[in-house]
Design an enzyme around this catalytic site. Structure first.
Site, PDB file in Angstrom:
ATOM      1  N   HIS A   1     -42.511  -3.639  -5.238  1.00 60.20           N
ATOM      2  CA  HIS A   1     -41.110  -3.535  -5.708  1.00 60.20           C
ATOM      3  C   HIS A   1     -40.491  -2.189  -5.366  1.00 60.20           C
ATOM      4  O   HIS A   1     -39.306  -2.095  -5.064  1.00 60.20           O
ATOM      5  CB  HIS A   1     -41.056  -3.736  -7.224  1.00 60.20           C
ATOM      6  CG  HIS A   1     -41.509  -5.084  -7.654  1.00 60.20           C
ATOM      7  ND1 HIS A   1     -40.697  -6.194  -7.586  1.00 60.20           N
ATOM      8  CD2 HIS A   1     -42.703  -5.520  -8.114  1.00 60.20           C
ATOM      9  CE1 HIS A   1     -41.378  -7.254  -7.997  1.00 60.20           C
ATOM     10  NE2 HIS A   1     -42.595  -6.869  -8.318  1.00 60.20           N
TER      11      HIS A   1
ATOM     12  N   ASP B   1     -48.040  -4.369  -6.175  1.00 54.49           N
ATOM     13  CA  ASP B   1     -47.048  -4.673  -7.212  1.00 54.49           C
ATOM     14  C   ASP B   1     -46.456  -3.360  -7.741  1.00 54.49           C
ATOM     15  O   ASP B   1     -46.125  -3.247  -8.918  1.00 54.49           O
ATOM     16  CB  ASP B   1     -47.684  -5.496  -8.347  1.00 54.49           C
ATOM     17  CG  ASP B   1     -46.647  -6.167  -9.258  1.00 54.49           C
ATOM     18  OD1 ASP B   1     -45.454  -6.204  -8.879  1.00 54.49           O
ATOM     19  OD2 ASP B   1     -47.013  -6.633 -10.351  1.00 54.49           O
TER      20      ASP B   1
ATOM     21  N   ILE C   1     -56.812  -1.352 -13.730  1.00 56.64           N
ATOM     22  CA  ILE C   1     -56.066  -1.432 -14.988  1.00 56.64           C
ATOM     23  C   ILE C   1     -55.648  -2.883 -15.219  1.00 56.64           C
ATOM     24  O   ILE C   1     -55.916  -3.458 -16.281  1.00 56.64           O
ATOM     25  CB  ILE C   1     -54.808  -0.520 -14.949  1.00 56.64           C
ATOM     26  CG1 ILE C   1     -55.222   0.954 -14.845  1.00 56.64           C
ATOM     27  CG2 ILE C   1     -53.908  -0.759 -16.164  1.00 56.64           C
ATOM     28  CD1 ILE C   1     -54.151   1.884 -14.337  1.00 56.64           C
TER      29      ILE C   1
ATOM     30  N   ASN D   1     -53.055 -12.028 -13.684  1.00 58.41           N
ATOM     31  CA  ASN D   1     -51.939 -11.448 -14.429  1.00 58.41           C
ATOM     32  C   ASN D   1     -50.749 -12.396 -14.409  1.00 58.41           C
ATOM     33  O   ASN D   1     -50.404 -12.935 -13.364  1.00 58.41           O
ATOM     34  CB  ASN D   1     -51.539 -10.092 -13.838  1.00 58.41           C
ATOM     35  CG  ASN D   1     -52.637  -9.057 -13.979  1.00 58.41           C
ATOM     36  OD1 ASN D   1     -53.250  -8.642 -13.004  1.00 58.41           O
ATOM     37  ND2 ASN D   1     -52.913  -8.649 -15.197  1.00 58.41           N
ATOM     38  N   GLY D   2     -50.108 -12.583 -15.564  1.00 56.16           N
ATOM     39  CA  GLY D   2     -48.929 -13.442 -15.627  1.00 56.16           C
ATOM     40  C   GLY D   2     -49.251 -14.896 -15.306  1.00 56.16           C
ATOM     41  O   GLY D   2     -48.452 -15.597 -14.704  1.00 56.16           O
TER      42      GLY D   2
ATOM     43  N   LEU E   1     -47.746  -4.709 -19.289  1.00 58.69           N
ATOM     44  CA  LEU E   1     -47.829  -4.020 -17.999  1.00 58.69           C
ATOM     45  C   LEU E   1     -46.599  -4.382 -17.166  1.00 58.69           C
ATOM     46  O   LEU E   1     -46.181  -5.541 -17.134  1.00 58.69           O
ATOM     47  CB  LEU E   1     -49.098  -4.426 -17.258  1.00 58.69           C
ATOM     48  CG  LEU E   1     -50.396  -3.748 -17.745  1.00 58.69           C
ATOM     49  CD1 LEU E   1     -51.613  -4.468 -17.199  1.00 58.69           C
ATOM     50  CD2 LEU E   1     -50.436  -2.273 -17.358  1.00 58.69           C
TER      51      LEU E   1
ATOM     52  N   GLN F   1     -40.596  -9.598 -16.232  1.00 57.68           N
ATOM     53  CA  GLN F   1     -39.437 -10.265 -15.619  1.00 57.68           C
ATOM     54  C   GLN F   1     -38.386 -10.480 -16.706  1.00 57.68           C
ATOM     55  O   GLN F   1     -38.726 -10.761 -17.858  1.00 57.68           O
ATOM     56  CB  GLN F   1     -39.850 -11.617 -15.017  1.00 57.68           C
ATOM     57  CG  GLN F   1     -40.902 -11.517 -13.922  1.00 57.68           C
ATOM     58  CD  GLN F   1     -40.325 -11.127 -12.568  1.00 57.68           C
ATOM     59  OE1 GLN F   1     -39.131 -11.244 -12.314  1.00 57.68           O
ATOM     60  NE2 GLN F   1     -41.193 -10.647 -11.685  1.00 57.68           N
TER      61      GLN F   1
ATOM     62  N   GLY G   1     -45.687  -3.939 -13.538  1.00 55.38           N
ATOM     63  CA  GLY G   1     -46.017  -3.508 -12.189  1.00 55.38           C
ATOM     64  C   GLY G   1     -47.061  -2.400 -12.258  1.00 55.38           C
ATOM     65  O   GLY G   1     -47.674  -2.172 -13.301  1.00 55.38           O
TER      66      GLY G   1
ATOM     67  N   GLU H   1     -39.785 -12.739  -5.992  1.00 52.14           N
ATOM     68  CA  GLU H   1     -40.596 -12.964  -7.192  1.00 52.14           C
ATOM     69  C   GLU H   1     -39.637 -13.380  -8.301  1.00 52.14           C
ATOM     70  O   GLU H   1     -39.022 -12.563  -8.960  1.00 52.14           O
ATOM     71  CB  GLU H   1     -41.379 -11.698  -7.571  1.00 52.14           C
ATOM     72  CG  GLU H   1     -42.440 -12.008  -8.616  1.00 52.14           C
ATOM     73  CD  GLU H   1     -43.198 -10.785  -9.126  1.00 52.14           C
ATOM     74  OE1 GLU H   1     -44.185 -10.991  -9.848  1.00 52.14           O
ATOM     75  OE2 GLU H   1     -42.806  -9.647  -8.835  1.00 52.14           O
TER      76      GLU H   1
END
Length: 381
Positions: free
Chosen positions: A61, A274, A250, A219-220, A308, A141, A310, A129
């Protein structure tokens, strides 16, 4: 374009390391020599440093204080200039869930710089994304803009510039999802499952429709359990899914990264960062799109709920982490370069004659010494 000769190098080929020289000209690798065939006066003496393919980041990003969602060409140039210092030679500028108007404007900016010779890494396209995500798995998001997928809206995004959107992450949920996945695939876009809470079975249907990638695996997304393998389980068992991983130690425990590599094989795992705008900057308060983020102890988190938001990772660190986990330098090259190049049809990702001269020179501790993009030195210590 000037000819560059890198000599006295440890050249990392796909299956062996040779001591020799590599000749770059017209933006391409022209010749790879084993041994000392280059005369003393010619070229840059690397004194035994490694030469590997340039890193490719398909999910980033921002960095250096800039974000793709800043909606300026200057921001994109800043990201490019920062990450080239960390060995990235190609990247997909990645958007966030936002309004349709903003997303179209951001895509236009990315389109103007796509494949241009800018100061740093090449922006070879865009990764969208969002905005078609699952609110429950939204992560960082903005749920204000989360909406169901629809072909009509996707058409608007793709019409901005043919071949600009290379990767599209979505939850693959709801009635327009399968049709949208098919449409994207037909239009040459790699479709990724991410920010999703759908079932294992629903992922299987989405794979049939054309999903072939997973957004920041684990993640996500709905995690794995032995009774409901979830999205994570589906990603691990589907051979035609390339799985992204944020290997910053992490987001994902190193042993979970090992599990993913064991399940997928080294050819199907893609290291991504990310990264967000605070990458390379001190701890403090920042923005991710419209959301407030704080960075502390190398972690970026949302102010609102501590999720978290990114990372502040660079791909040279991910490369090193793969090796620290016990994998070979060849495996690290695959996961930071070759696999992404293959998936997105780039003429890069391996050191071979007539491939693009996208190259990183690494010191013995794998830190970046020099980065060459399309045959031009863009960074040198």
């Amino acid at each position: 374009m000037e000819k560059i000769i890198l000599k006295n190098a440890k050249i990392v080929l796909t299956d062996r390391i040779i001591n020799g020289a590599i000749v770059l000209n017209d933006g391409k690798i022209k010749k790879i020599y084993e041994g000392t065939v280059i005369s003393e006066k010619d070229g840059i003496d690397l004194q035994g440093k490694y030469v590997v393919p340039g890193f490719i980041d398909v999910h980033i990003h921002g960095a250096g204080g800039a974000d793709a969602m800043d909606n300026t060409e200057e921001a994109l140039r800043t990201i490019s200039k920062y990450i080239v210092k960390h060995g990235t030679t190609n990247f997909l500028a990645t958007t966030l869930t936002s309004s349709k108007e903003t997303l179209k404007e951001v895509l236009e900016k990315i389109g103007k710089l796509q494949n241009e010779d800018i100061e740093g890494a090449t922006i070879f396209g865009a990764h969208m994304e969002g905005p078609y995500f699952d609110v429950q798995y939204k992560g960082a998001q903005n749920d204000k803009y989360i909406t169901p997928a629809g072909v009509e809206e996707i058409e608007e995004y793709l019409s901005i510039k043919p071949g600009l959107v290379k990767l599209f992450s979505m939850a693959a949920k709801g009635e327009g999802a399968l049709e949208s996945i098919k449409y994207l695939k037909e239009n040459g876009v790699v479709v990724s499952v991410g920010h999703s809470g759908i079932s294992f079975e629903e992922v299987q249907s989405a794979v049939k429709a054309g999903i072939s990638h997973a957004t920041h695996t684990f993640n996500g997304m709905k995690g794995f359990t032995h009774r409901e393998p979830g999205v994570a389980g589906a990603v691990m068992v589907n051979d035609n899914i390339n799985a992204e991983i944020i290997f910053d130690k992490i987001h994902v425990h190193p042993e979970a990264v090992r599990l993913l590599i064991k399940a997928k094989g080294v050819d199907k795992v893609v290291c991504i960062t990310d990264a967000m705008c605070a990458t390379g900057l001190p701890a403090g308060n920042y923005k991710l799109g419209e959301l407030d983020v704080y960075v502390k102890d190398g972690q970026a988190r949302l102010v609102s709920n501590d999720s978290l938001a990114g990372s502040v990772l660079t791909l040279d660190k991910a490369f090193k982490h793969v090796i620290e986990l016990g994998y070979s330098i060849f495996d690290a090259v695959k996961m930071t370069s070759t696999n992404a190049a293959k998936e997105f049809g780039l003429n890069a990702g391996i050191l071979q004659e007539e491939k693009d001269a996208d190259i990183v020179v690494l010191n013995s501790d794998y830190s970046v010494n020099m980065t060459i993009v399309k045959g031009k030195i863009k960074y040198q210590i």
